[in-house]
Every structure is written in C-alpha cells, then in structure tokens.
Design an enzyme around this catalytic site. Structure first.
Site, PDB file in Angstrom:
ATOM      1  N   ASP A  10      21.643  28.761 -19.931  1.00  0.00           N
ATOM      2  CA  ASP A  10      22.432  28.999 -18.711  1.00  0.00           C
ATOM      3  C   ASP A  10      23.276  27.756 -18.528  1.00  0.00           C
ATOM      4  O   ASP A  10      22.746  26.673 -18.251  1.00  0.00           O
ATOM      5  CB  ASP A  10      21.489  29.205 -17.516  1.00  0.00           C
ATOM      6  N   ASN A  38      32.172  29.273 -24.783  1.00  0.00           N
ATOM      7  CA  ASN A  38      32.842  30.523 -24.442  1.00  0.00           C
ATOM      8  C   ASN A  38      32.468  31.044 -23.050  1.00  0.00           C
ATOM      9  O   ASN A  38      33.274  31.711 -22.406  1.00  0.00           O
ATOM     10  CB  ASN A  38      32.487  31.566 -25.512  1.00  0.00           C
ATOM     11  N   PHE A  89      36.146  36.248 -10.691  1.00  0.00           N
ATOM     12  CA  PHE A  89      35.987  37.298  -9.683  1.00  0.00           C
ATOM     13  C   PHE A  89      37.016  38.394  -9.957  1.00  0.00           C
ATOM     14  O   PHE A  89      38.109  38.113 -10.455  1.00  0.00           O
ATOM     15  CB  PHE A  89      36.224  36.718  -8.282  1.00  0.00           C
ATOM     16  N   ALA A 135      41.799  30.616  -8.287  1.00  0.00           N
ATOM     17  CA  ALA A 135      40.594  29.849  -8.572  1.00  0.00           C
ATOM     18  C   ALA A 135      40.363  29.815 -10.086  1.00  0.00           C
ATOM     19  O   ALA A 135      40.173  28.746 -10.684  1.00  0.00           O
ATOM     20  CB  ALA A 135      39.393  30.477  -7.866  1.00  0.00           C
ATOM     21  N   TYR A 136      40.404  30.981 -10.708  1.00  0.00           N
ATOM     22  CA  TYR A 136      40.169  31.074 -12.158  1.00  0.00           C
ATOM     23  C   TYR A 136      41.170  30.195 -12.911  1.00  0.00           C
ATOM     24  O   TYR A 136      40.801  29.411 -13.800  1.00  0.00           O
ATOM     25  CB  TYR A 136      40.285  32.540 -12.591  1.00  0.00           C
ATOM     26  N   THR A 183      40.384  26.519 -12.635  1.00  0.00           N
ATOM     27  CA  THR A 183      39.233  26.100 -13.456  1.00  0.00           C
ATOM     28  C   THR A 183      39.642  25.989 -14.922  1.00  0.00           C
ATOM     29  O   THR A 183      39.147  25.132 -15.653  1.00  0.00           O
ATOM     30  CB  THR A 183      38.041  27.083 -13.346  1.00  0.00           C
ATOM     31  N   LYS A 184      40.552  26.854 -15.348  1.00  0.00           N
ATOM     32  CA  LYS A 184      40.967  26.822 -16.761  1.00  0.00           C
ATOM     33  C   LYS A 184      41.962  25.687 -17.038  1.00  0.00           C
ATOM     34  O   LYS A 184      42.019  25.184 -18.162  1.00  0.00           O
ATOM     35  CB  LYS A 184      41.518  28.184 -17.191  1.00  0.00           C
ATOM     36  N   THR A 231      37.193  43.372 -22.289  1.00  0.00           N
ATOM     37  CA  THR A 231      35.798  42.993 -22.027  1.00  0.00           C
ATOM     38  C   THR A 231      35.496  43.362 -20.580  1.00  0.00           C
ATOM     39  O   THR A 231      36.382  43.802 -19.845  1.00  0.00           O
ATOM     40  CB  THR A 231      35.605  41.469 -22.181  1.00  0.00           C
TER      41      THR A 231
HETATM   42  P1  NDP Z   1      32.646  38.657 -20.249  1.00  0.00           P
HETATM   43  O1  NDP Z   1      32.522  38.757 -18.755  1.00  0.00           O
HETATM   44  O2  NDP Z   1      32.637  39.903 -21.047  1.00  0.00           O
HETATM   45  O3  NDP Z   1      31.512  37.706 -20.827  1.00  0.00           O
HETATM   46  C1  NDP Z   1      31.263  36.461 -20.232  1.00  0.00           C
HETATM   47  C2  NDP Z   1      30.038  35.871 -20.886  1.00  0.00           C
HETATM   48  O4  NDP Z   1      29.777  34.609 -20.262  1.00  0.00           O
HETATM   49  C3  NDP Z   1      28.780  36.745 -20.667  1.00  0.00           C
HETATM   50  O5  NDP Z   1      27.960  36.659 -21.796  1.00  0.00           O
HETATM   51  C4  NDP Z   1      28.133  36.064 -19.478  1.00  0.00           C
HETATM   52  O6  NDP Z   1      26.731  36.285 -19.386  1.00  0.00           O
HETATM   53  C5  NDP Z   1      28.426  34.614 -19.842  1.00  0.00           C
HETATM   54  N1  NDP Z   1      28.146  33.720 -18.734  1.00  0.00           N
HETATM   55  C6  NDP Z   1      28.667  33.699 -17.489  1.00  0.00           C
HETATM   56  N2  NDP Z   1      28.085  32.732 -16.772  1.00  0.00           N
HETATM   57  C7  NDP Z   1      27.185  32.117 -17.582  1.00  0.00           C
HETATM   58  C8  NDP Z   1      26.271  31.048 -17.425  1.00  0.00           C
HETATM   59  N3  NDP Z   1      26.122  30.398 -16.266  1.00  0.00           N
HETATM   60  N4  NDP Z   1      25.509  30.680 -18.482  1.00  0.00           N
HETATM   61  C9  NDP Z   1      25.622  31.311 -19.659  1.00  0.00           C
HETATM   62  N5  NDP Z   1      26.442  32.364 -19.867  1.00  0.00           N
HETATM   63  C10 NDP Z   1      27.210  32.748 -18.827  1.00  0.00           C
HETATM   64  O7  NDP Z   1      33.985  37.821 -20.474  1.00  0.00           O
HETATM   65  P2  NDP Z   1      34.889  37.608 -21.778  1.00  0.00           P
HETATM   66  O8  NDP Z   1      34.116  37.859 -23.004  1.00  0.00           O
HETATM   67  O9  NDP Z   1      36.167  38.305 -21.529  1.00  0.00           O
HETATM   68  O10 NDP Z   1      35.198  36.044 -21.626  1.00  0.00           O
HETATM   69  C11 NDP Z   1      34.744  35.052 -22.532  1.00  0.00           C
HETATM   70  C12 NDP Z   1      35.593  33.818 -22.320  1.00  0.00           C
HETATM   71  O11 NDP Z   1      36.963  34.097 -22.624  1.00  0.00           O
HETATM   72  C13 NDP Z   1      35.581  33.294 -20.866  1.00  0.00           C
HETATM   73  O12 NDP Z   1      35.535  31.900 -20.872  1.00  0.00           O
HETATM   74  C14 NDP Z   1      36.908  33.812 -20.321  1.00  0.00           C
HETATM   75  O13 NDP Z   1      37.359  33.048 -19.241  1.00  0.00           O
HETATM   76  C15 NDP Z   1      37.798  33.688 -21.548  1.00  0.00           C
HETATM   77  N6  NDP Z   1      38.999  34.497 -21.541  1.00  0.00           N
HETATM   78  C16 NDP Z   1      38.921  35.869 -21.520  1.00  0.00           C
HETATM   79  C17 NDP Z   1      40.079  36.618 -21.540  1.00  0.00           C
HETATM   80  C18 NDP Z   1      40.052  38.113 -21.579  1.00  0.00           C
HETATM   81  O14 NDP Z   1      41.142  38.726 -21.579  1.00  0.00           O
HETATM   82  N7  NDP Z   1      38.898  38.761 -21.647  1.00  0.00           N
HETATM   83  C19 NDP Z   1      41.415  35.981 -21.538  1.00  0.00           C
HETATM   84  C20 NDP Z   1      41.367  34.540 -21.578  1.00  0.00           C
HETATM   85  C21 NDP Z   1      40.201  33.851 -21.580  1.00  0.00           C
HETATM   86  P3  NDP Z   1      26.119  37.491 -18.484  1.00  0.00           P
HETATM   87  O15 NDP Z   1      26.224  38.745 -19.299  1.00  0.00           O
HETATM   88  O16 NDP Z   1      24.697  37.042 -18.258  1.00  0.00           O
HETATM   89  O17 NDP Z   1      26.920  37.547 -17.228  1.00  0.00           O
END
Ligand code: NDP
Length: 277
Positions: free
Chosen positions: A63, A90, A95, A193-194, A197-198, A233
C-alpha cells in the site's frame, strides 16, 4: 550474482497489470513483483498471468500510502535479492468528475496517493537500486497541461532546475492548503487536484534523476516520468483510445532500456518520445 527483480506498484488491474505482463513478454530476466494493496486482488491477478504463461511473476503486498508497507517490501527485496533492478511507480488514483467530495478533500486525498505515496515508495526503494537500474514514475500528459495553467511565478518555481525535493514537497502542501481554503485559483494554481499531483510526480522525477546523477555517477541508472496515454481502465473509462497493453508500452520501454543506454533520464516521455516540459 543475485537474481534480477522488478517491482510494479498498483498492479492488480489496469495499466499496472499490463506493465507486469509487458515486462514478462519483453523477456525481463528475473522475478517481477506484482504489488497491490489488496492481497486477494493481487493473487487473482497473478493467477491470471500465470495462466497466460508468465511464470516469473510473484505477489507482494504494497500500500503506497503506508510507509511501513514500503519498508517491509524493502526488507524483502534486500533479503531475497540484495537490491532492486526495476521500479515502476504506477499506483495512482483520481476522483471521478461526478464526485461530490469538496475540492479541498479531493486535493488532500489525491495528493496523499499520487505524490506522497510515490515519494514514500521512492524513499524506501531508491537507496537499494543496483547499478543499471531503471525507475519509471507513471505521471500523465495532464501534468504538462496543468503546469501550463499555473501562474508564471509557480511555473518558474516548478521549472527551476535547482528545485529541491523539500521545496517541491512544500509547494504540494501549499496547493492542498489553498484548495482547502478555496484560494487555489486566486493563488495561481490550476483548478485540478489530479493534474497538480501529477505536476508533482513529473517534477519529482526530474529532481530524483538529477540527484542520482550527482550521487551515483557512473552507475548507469536511468529514471524517468512517463504518460501511458489515454487508456481504457477503471480510472479513465471505456471511451479512452488505448488498451491497457498499449498504455503499458512506454512504461515497459523505459523499464527495459538496455544496459549502457545514457538517455532518456529525468524526462517526461510519452509514445516513447521525450516531451518538452
Ligand atoms: P486504475 O484505477 O485502473 O488502477 C489504479 C491502480 O492503483 C489499482 O491497482 C489501485 O489499487 C492502485 N492503487 C491506488 N491506490 C493505491 C495505494 N495506496 N497503494 C497501492 N496501490 C494503489 O488506474 P490506471 O491503471 O488507469 O492508472 C495507472 C496509472 O496511470 C495511474 O498513476 C494513473 O494516474 C496513470 N494514468 C492513467 C491514464 C489513463 O488514461 N488511464 C492516463 C495518464 C496516467 P486498487 O484496485 O486496490 O484500488
């Protein structure tokens, strides 16, 4: 020599899961630790990958918002492998547009995961990187859009090549405080906010790369931020243009940069191309 090892955070689903699969298909020679905060979801993901022929994947709980969890992972890596070769930060959250939580709360919660969580994992694991290690911080093209929406003074601070990690942390804290008092736009912050953070993740990557070059010159470590693109996703929804496998291409490319490569380093990369910051 110890066996090589890669760690991917937030890998039970979405882009993280596709990155683990991508590393496996790209022939990563070593163990790939699929980490997730929820053990059951992580183990289910491992079972799915093993059924697809990825035999070198192992689950480890992580986590990213729990510093103790990062330290446990560090201890495991030190004891079992004696170091770390690839780290893909990753895990992240956003939100939904429909969320009803006040903006200040969204800012605090999003910052805690995307910026502070990533930073804590790095504090635990960067000290055990082996020579020629690769670190990939999954940021977003939204970081570029958002820095361009900051006022000129903030833009100059974020683009200052001498900015320290401590100064960046203070800036991230200032944003959350301003979001909670409702003053963030008046103070020149973007209304996201997002996105903020990025900005933090991209700028942190530049600082970390600079520090690695200064403190471990000659070790060949490359660290970059990247954007996976707009990916289908749970976070981005099903209208996005890329599949998770396509979204994993740039992170996997950066994680697999061959030994001896000198660049990219400290860059924001998408579609395998360095972006102007
Ligand atoms: P998802 O919501 O599908 O997956 C996010 C993952 O992060 C999940 O496995 C989630 O776990 C995990 N997570 C969240 N909080 C924590 C935590 N505290 N500890 C460990 N794991 C955690 O998102 P994406 O796959 O789309 O996103 C992956 C990355 O890519 C992110 O950083 C996102 O910001 C970035 N991104 C995504 C884009 C997109 O278009 N999808 C575009 C640009 C960047 P759990 O299942 O337990 O919630």
């Amino acid at each position: 020599m110890s066996k090589k090892v890669a760690v991917v955070t937030g890998a039970n689903k979405g882009i993280g899961l596709a990155i683990v699969k991508g590393l496996c298909k790209a022939g990563f020679k070593g163990d790939i630790l699929l980490t997730a905060r929820n053990e059951k979801l992580g183990q289910e993901a491992i079972a799915g990958l093993q059924a697809e022929g990825c035999k070198n994947v192992i689950f480890h709980q992580l986590d990213i918002c729990n510093q103790g969890s990062s330290l446990k992972l560090k201890k495991f890596l030190e004891e079992k492998y004696g170091g770390l070769d690839v780290l893909v930060n990753n895990a992240g959250m956003a939100f939904k547009n429909s969320a009803t939580e006040p903006f200040g709360e969204q800012a605090e919660v999003t910052m805690r995961t995307n910026f502070w969580g990533t930073l804590w994992v790095c504090h635990a694991l960067l000290p055990i990187l082996r020579p020629n290690a690769r670190v990939v911080n999954v940021s977003s093209f939204v970081s570029k859009k958002s820095i361009d929406q900051c006022n000129p003074e903030l833009q100059a601070k974020f683009r200052n090549k001498d900015l320290s990690e401590e100064e960046l942390c203070l800036l991230m804290g200032e944003f959350v405080h301003a979001a909670q008092t409702g003053d963030h736009t008046a103070q020149g912050w973007p209304n996201t906010a997002y996105g903020t953070t990025k900005i933090g993740v991209t700028v942190l990557s530049k600082i970390q790369a600079r520090v690695l070059s200064e403190t471990r010159p000659g070790d060949g470590i490359l660290l970059n931020a990247c954007c996976p693109g707009w990916v289908r996703t749970d976070m981005a929804g099903q209208n996005a243009s890329k599949s998770p496998e396509e979204g994993a291409e740039t992170p996997v490319y950066l994680a697999m940069l061959p030994e001896g490569a000198k660049e990219p380093h400290g860059q924001l990369v998408w579609d395998k191309t360095v972006q102007e910051w």
